[in-house]
Scaffold this motif. Sequence first.
Motif, short mmCIF file in Angstrom:
data_model
loop_
_atom_site.label_atom_id
_atom_site.label_comp_id
_atom_site.label_asym_id
_atom_site.label_seq_id
_atom_site.Cartn_x
_atom_site.Cartn_y
_atom_site.Cartn_z
N UNK A 72 1.26 -1.62 -0.14
CA UNK A 72 0.41 0.02 0.23
C UNK A 72 0.49 1.39 -0.15
N UNK A 73 2.22 0.68 -0.12
CA UNK A 73 3.09 2.53 -0.09
C UNK A 73 3.09 2.78 -1.03
N UNK A 74 3.25 1.65 -2.02
CA UNK A 74 2.81 2.31 -4.29
C UNK A 74 1.90 1.92 -4.88
N UNK A 75 1.87 2.30 -6.22
CA UNK A 75 1.30 3.03 -6.72
C UNK A 75 0.98 1.94 -8.37
N UNK A 76 -0.49 1.79 -8.58
CA UNK A 76 -0.23 0.56 -9.97
C UNK A 76 0.01 2.16 -10.95
N UNK A 77 -0.40 1.13 -12.43
CA UNK A 77 -0.29 1.49 -13.62
C UNK A 77 -1.23 2.87 -13.63
N UNK A 78 -2.41 2.16 -12.80
CA UNK A 78 -3.82 3.40 -12.97
C UNK A 78 -3.62 4.99 -11.86
N UNK A 79 -2.52 4.07 -10.61
CA UNK A 79 -2.16 5.19 -9.80
C UNK A 79 -2.80 5.00 -8.29
#
Length: 276
Positions: free
Chosen positions: A224-231
């Motif tokens: 949950x500290x990182x984001x995916x390609x959709x933000x």
Amino acid sequence: MIEIPESLSLSLQLNNTIKGKTIKNVCVNSTPHKLAWFYKDPNNYNNLLTNKKVDYIESIAGFIEISVEDVKILFSDGVTIRYYSQNDKSPNKYQLLIEFTDESSLVCNIQMYGGLWVFPEGEFDNHYYLLAKEKPSPLSEEFDFEYFNNLFNKYKDTKLSAKAFLATEQRIPGLGNGVLQDILFIASINPKRKINTLNDNDVNRLYRSIKLTLIEMAEQRGRNTEKDIFGNSGSYKTIMSKLNDDSKCPNCRSSLIKEAYLGGSVYYCPKCQILE
Ligand SMILES: [Zn+2]
């Protein structure tokens, strides 16, 4: 930073969104970044990629590799990769922009540092990349207890700490200072503890925690500290991270400790992860 679970999850998302698309145009450095690393002259990326089709996307430890016919696009940790569909307005600031013929695009930005390498297949001899390709992923069957124990035995008489052993020198590519924190908490091992003090039970617990924690993180589409390609943030709730600075230990309710150690912060519970 992209580590093993995020690399897997981002690759999966990219396979679902850009696989099969044809590249229309590539632009670099609308906002130059001192620590953005390129392969040779990035102004040549457009020539290398235009009119070519995205074949597939692979996760290699903490790297993401996009195969575009005879060319590879390789992203290291530290790169933020966002996808914009034809209906979205994409940002003007980037170090790398890849536009597809259907008007969708990938926009890449560097956080602190990061590699945005585009190269003809087989030409890139970056040491970290080659090691990542060569060593087994902790999520693979090849990374079994015997493999881990052999790796451990090579270093067990050194003064390395648990953090140094696991997350430096590419002993386990893609296992970095991020995923390390929960792996060590779940194994009840302090990040600063010297590995020459670990007994057989500790090593066993550590091995199981590496496997299980990374599987759990990957299944939950990253931390949950990182984001995916959709933000969107990953669904894995980190126990030990910048999001839990003021939290209590979920096991014993002690206040968690955050310290700078070996280039980056470590988080631990002083009671559950005793420094012996
Ligand atoms: Zn505790």
